[in-house]
Design a protein around this motif. Structure first.
Motif, PDB file in Angstrom:
ATOM      1  N   TRP A   1      30.501  41.812  38.168  1.00 18.14           N
ATOM      2  CA  TRP A   1      30.402  41.741  39.629  1.00 18.14           C
ATOM      3  C   TRP A   1      30.716  40.315  40.056  1.00 18.14           C
ATOM      4  O   TRP A   1      29.830  39.507  40.288  1.00 18.14           O
ATOM      5  CB  TRP A   1      29.011  42.175  40.104  1.00 18.14           C
ATOM      6  CG  TRP A   1      28.635  43.505  39.533  1.00 18.14           C
ATOM      7  CD1 TRP A   1      27.705  43.739  38.580  1.00 18.14           C
ATOM      8  CD2 TRP A   1      29.203  44.772  39.853  1.00 18.14           C
ATOM      9  NE1 TRP A   1      27.658  45.071  38.283  1.00 18.14           N
ATOM     10  CE2 TRP A   1      28.571  45.731  39.053  1.00 18.14           C
ATOM     11  CE3 TRP A   1      30.193  45.182  40.740  1.00 18.14           C
ATOM     12  CZ2 TRP A   1      28.895  47.088  39.114  1.00 18.14           C
ATOM     13  CZ3 TRP A   1      30.504  46.539  40.794  1.00 18.14           C
ATOM     14  CH2 TRP A   1      29.857  47.475  39.994  1.00 18.14           C
ATOM     15  N   GLN A   2      31.990  40.017  40.155  1.00 16.20           N
ATOM     16  CA  GLN A   2      32.413  38.636  40.385  1.00 16.20           C
ATOM     17  C   GLN A   2      32.053  38.100  41.759  1.00 16.20           C
ATOM     18  O   GLN A   2      32.168  36.904  41.995  1.00 16.20           O
ATOM     19  CB  GLN A   2      33.896  38.492  40.072  1.00 16.20           C
ATOM     20  CG  GLN A   2      34.126  38.731  38.589  1.00 16.20           C
ATOM     21  CD  GLN A   2      35.473  38.279  38.109  1.00 16.20           C
ATOM     22  OE1 GLN A   2      36.251  37.684  38.837  1.00 16.20           O
ATOM     23  NE2 GLN A   2      35.752  38.563  36.852  1.00 16.20           N
ATOM     24  N   ILE A   3      31.540  38.951  42.623  1.00 13.40           N
ATOM     25  CA  ILE A   3      31.024  38.447  43.894  1.00 13.40           C
ATOM     26  C   ILE A   3      29.865  37.470  43.623  1.00 13.40           C
ATOM     27  O   ILE A   3      29.614  36.560  44.400  1.00 13.40           O
ATOM     28  CB  ILE A   3      30.569  39.589  44.828  1.00 13.40           C
ATOM     29  CG1 ILE A   3      30.233  39.034  46.214  1.00 13.40           C
ATOM     30  CG2 ILE A   3      29.396  40.348  44.226  1.00 13.40           C
ATOM     31  CD1 ILE A   3      30.002  40.088  47.269  1.00 13.40           C
ATOM     32  N   LEU A   4      29.200  37.644  42.486  1.00 12.04           N
ATOM     33  CA  LEU A   4      28.094  36.749  42.129  1.00 12.04           C
ATOM     34  C   LEU A   4      28.576  35.344  41.786  1.00 12.04           C
ATOM     35  O   LEU A   4      27.776  34.413  41.760  1.00 12.04           O
ATOM     36  CB  LEU A   4      27.290  37.336  40.967  1.00 12.04           C
ATOM     37  CG  LEU A   4      26.571  38.651  41.279  1.00 12.04           C
ATOM     38  CD1 LEU A   4      25.945  39.218  40.018  1.00 12.04           C
ATOM     39  CD2 LEU A   4      25.543  38.453  42.378  1.00 12.04           C
ATOM     40  N   LEU A   5      29.872  35.210  41.524  1.00 11.22           N
ATOM     41  CA  LEU A   5      30.421  33.881  41.267  1.00 11.22           C
ATOM     42  C   LEU A   5      30.572  33.087  42.558  1.00 11.22           C
ATOM     43  O   LEU A   5      30.739  31.872  42.529  1.00 11.22           O
ATOM     44  CB  LEU A   5      31.786  33.988  40.581  1.00 11.22           C
ATOM     45  CG  LEU A   5      31.792  34.622  39.196  1.00 11.22           C
ATOM     46  CD1 LEU A   5      33.226  34.845  38.734  1.00 11.22           C
ATOM     47  CD2 LEU A   5      31.017  33.770  38.218  1.00 11.22           C
ATOM     48  N   LYS A   6      30.525  33.792  43.689  1.00  7.58           N
ATOM     49  CA  LYS A   6      30.747  33.157  44.989  1.00  7.58           C
ATOM     50  C   LYS A   6      29.516  33.287  45.876  1.00  7.58           C
ATOM     51  O   LYS A   6      29.634  33.422  47.080  1.00  7.58           O
ATOM     52  CB  LYS A   6      31.925  33.804  45.691  1.00  7.58           C
ATOM     53  CG  LYS A   6      33.206  33.782  44.907  1.00  7.58           C
ATOM     54  CD  LYS A   6      34.272  34.542  45.660  1.00  7.58           C
ATOM     55  CE  LYS A   6      35.378  34.923  44.702  1.00  7.58           C
ATOM     56  NZ  LYS A   6      36.236  35.925  45.235  1.00  7.58           N
ATOM     57  N   CYS A   7      28.341  33.257  45.305  1.00 14.38           N
ATOM     58  CA  CYS A   7      27.125  33.473  46.090  1.00 14.38           C
ATOM     59  C   CYS A   7      26.872  32.370  47.101  1.00 14.38           C
ATOM     60  O   CYS A   7      26.041  32.527  47.986  1.00 14.38           O
ATOM     61  CB  CYS A   7      25.918  33.616  45.171  1.00 14.38           C
ATOM     62  SG  CYS A   7      25.854  35.247  44.416  1.00 14.38           S
ATOM     63  N   ASP A   8      27.593  31.271  47.003  1.00 17.45           N
ATOM     64  CA  ASP A   8      27.415  30.221  48.007  1.00 17.45           C
ATOM     65  C   ASP A   8      28.028  30.631  49.342  1.00 17.45           C
ATOM     66  O   ASP A   8      27.840  29.969  50.352  1.00 17.45           O
ATOM     67  CB  ASP A   8      27.982  28.889  47.519  1.00 17.45           C
ATOM     68  CG  ASP A   8      29.452  28.976  47.126  1.00 17.45           C
ATOM     69  OD1 ASP A   8      29.972  30.092  46.978  1.00 17.45           O
ATOM     70  OD2 ASP A   8      30.061  27.919  46.960  1.00 17.45           O
TER      71      ASP A   8
END
Length: 141
Positions: free
Chosen positions: A60-67
């Motif tokens: 779930w690469q959205i977690l790489l952009k949690c900022d």
């Protein structure tokens, strides 16, 4: 060990020792073999957690952009990713190791400075000592 314990979170040496935060003994030449074994097992458990988060971020690469999202939304986002991961696993859609290629292992955020001794809970040492005894009773591993 005959005493019921609550769940604990694993922390490293920068966190204060609390009855709900388990942290290693401070590394120095005075550690006993039992305390060294405790620290070793705690580090092994912590590496399992880091690996799990790495795999979750790879799927779930959205977690790489949690900022990019609100801090209020973050726990719900992570929980949703965990639930979706379990749904995928339950329906034979296993994790693809190739997803890890785009994901670099990063250290989990933690305090920059060790917590002051005043923040430590004196009763938490009893919890750590019980865990230390338990790890010793389990033998190698």
């Amino acid at each position: 060990m005959g005493k019921a314990q609550k769940y604990v979170l694993l922390g490293d040496a920068t966190y204060p020792l609390q009855d709900w935060i388990l942290k290693p003994y401070q590394e120095d030449e005075n550690l006993t073999q039992r305390q060294l074994q405790f620290n070793y097992r705690l580090k092994r458990a912590h590496s399992v957690i880091e690996n799990a988060f790495l795999r979750l971020k790879a799927r779930w690469q959205i977690l790489l952009k949690c900022d990019d999202c609100s801090l209020d939304l973050l726990p719900t986002l992570v929980l949703a990713c965990c639930i979706l991961h379990n749904v995928c696993e339950a329906h034979d859609n296993p994790f693809n190791e190739e997803w890890l290629e785009g994901t670099e292992p990063t250290e989990l955020p933690k305090p920059c400075q060790p917590a002051p001794a005043a923040m430590e809970d004196n009763q938490a040492e009893q919890v750590r000592e019980l865990m230390c005894q338990y790890f010793e009773s389990c033998g190698e591993g």
